[in-house]
Design a protein around this motif. Structure first.
Motif, PDB file in Angstrom:
ATOM      1  N   SER A  59      42.785 -27.510 -20.689  1.00 25.60           N
ATOM      2  CA  SER A  59      43.924 -26.598 -20.704  1.00 25.60           C
ATOM      3  C   SER A  59      44.699 -26.668 -22.014  1.00 25.60           C
ATOM      4  N   LEU A  60      44.593 -27.793 -22.751  1.00 31.52           N
ATOM      5  CA  LEU A  60      45.253 -27.889 -24.051  1.00 31.52           C
ATOM      6  C   LEU A  60      44.441 -27.196 -25.136  1.00 31.52           C
ATOM      7  N   SER A  61      43.123 -27.322 -25.088  1.00 38.07           N
ATOM      8  CA  SER A  61      42.298 -26.712 -26.116  1.00 38.07           C
ATOM      9  C   SER A  61      41.949 -25.268 -25.780  1.00 38.07           C
ATOM     10  N   GLU A  62      41.880 -24.933 -24.504  1.00 39.05           N
ATOM     11  CA  GLU A  62      41.566 -23.577 -24.058  1.00 39.05           C
ATOM     12  C   GLU A  62      42.550 -23.188 -22.946  1.00 39.05           C
ATOM     13  N   PRO A  63      43.726 -22.654 -23.303  1.00 39.75           N
ATOM     14  CA  PRO A  63      44.743 -22.364 -22.287  1.00 39.75           C
ATOM     15  C   PRO A  63      44.267 -21.427 -21.170  1.00 39.75           C
ATOM     16  N   GLU A  64      43.325 -20.555 -21.473  1.00 40.99           N
ATOM     17  CA  GLU A  64      42.865 -19.627 -20.434  1.00 40.99           C
ATOM     18  C   GLU A  64      42.068 -20.343 -19.341  1.00 40.99           C
ATOM     19  N   SER A  65      41.541 -21.539 -19.615  1.00 44.42           N
ATOM     20  CA  SER A  65      40.763 -22.258 -18.610  1.00 44.42           C
ATOM     21  C   SER A  65      41.641 -22.922 -17.554  1.00 44.42           C
ATOM     22  N   SER A  66      42.934 -23.001 -17.773  1.00 46.25           N
ATOM     23  CA  SER A  66      43.817 -23.644 -16.793  1.00 46.25           C
ATOM     24  C   SER A  66      44.212 -22.698 -15.664  1.00 46.25           C
ATOM     25  N   ARG A  67      43.753 -21.486 -15.699  1.00 44.22           N
ATOM     26  CA  ARG A  67      44.113 -20.507 -14.659  1.00 44.22           C
ATOM     27  C   ARG A  67      43.561 -20.861 -13.291  1.00 44.22           C
ATOM     28  N   GLY A  68      42.487 -21.642 -13.213  1.00 50.32           N
ATOM     29  CA  GLY A  68      41.855 -21.960 -11.936  1.00 50.32           C
ATOM     30  C   GLY A  68      42.506 -23.098 -11.184  1.00 50.32           C
ATOM     31  N   GLN A  69      43.643 -23.609 -11.646  1.00 51.47           N
ATOM     32  CA  GLN A  69      44.314 -24.720 -10.977  1.00 51.47           C
ATOM     33  C   GLN A  69      44.879 -24.274  -9.631  1.00 51.47           C
ATOM     34  N   VAL A  74      49.963 -26.578  -2.780  1.00 47.83           N
ATOM     35  CA  VAL A  74      48.679 -27.003  -2.209  1.00 47.83           C
ATOM     36  C   VAL A  74      48.326 -28.397  -2.711  1.00 47.83           C
ATOM     37  N   ARG A  75      48.521 -28.636  -3.992  1.00 53.08           N
ATOM     38  CA  ARG A  75      48.219 -29.946  -4.563  1.00 53.08           C
ATOM     39  C   ARG A  75      49.117 -31.026  -3.965  1.00 53.08           C
ATOM     40  N   GLY A  76      50.391 -30.709  -3.731  1.00 54.77           N
ATOM     41  CA  GLY A  76      51.311 -31.670  -3.131  1.00 54.77           C
ATOM     42  C   GLY A  76      50.926 -32.025  -1.702  1.00 54.77           C
TER      43      GLY A  76
END
Length: 125
Positions: A59-69, A74-76
């Protein structure tokens, strides 16, 4: 930021990563025992792949890849029901495997996935 070379990451693991990772994991779990310091503990667990081998989150090198989080809610919920105990077991099994030469690749693979096991955080995108 681009990923560091395999050579640099291997040197880091041999010099620092192998002993620093258990310290970070255990510190994170001590912080997770308190409600106030829980966010810092989760953040430390999410940094385990970086401490282990200097891996950078995608997500730091490719910000568009963090969209699938998954969403934070839900994580909590996952962390409260499953993540807290499963990730502790997961980290201890990985630490035991890291003692052997044969188990080391599996241990590195497991520790790189510890953020996902803990809170569904996709470190690698």
């Amino acid at each position: 930021m681009a990923q560091r070379s395999v050579f640099v990451r291997a040197l880091w693991f041999l010099a620092i990563g192998w002993w620093a990772t258990p310290i970070v994991v255990n510190t994170a779990w001590l912080l997770n025992l308190t409600v106030v310091l829980l966010p810092i503990g989760i953040k430390l667990i999410n940094l385990v792949p970086t401490v282990l081998t200097l891996a950078e989150p995608r997500s730091l090198s490719e910000p568009e890849s963090s969209r699938g989080q998954s969403s934070l809610v839900v994580r909590g919920i996952y962390f409260l029901l499953v993540g807290w105990w499963l990730s502790l077991l997961w980290a201890n099994v990985a630490s035991a495997l890291a003692i052997t030469v044969v188990g080391l690749p599996v241990a590195i693979w497991m520790l790189n996935r510890l953020p996902y096991v803990t809170s569904l955080y996709r470190f690698h995108g």
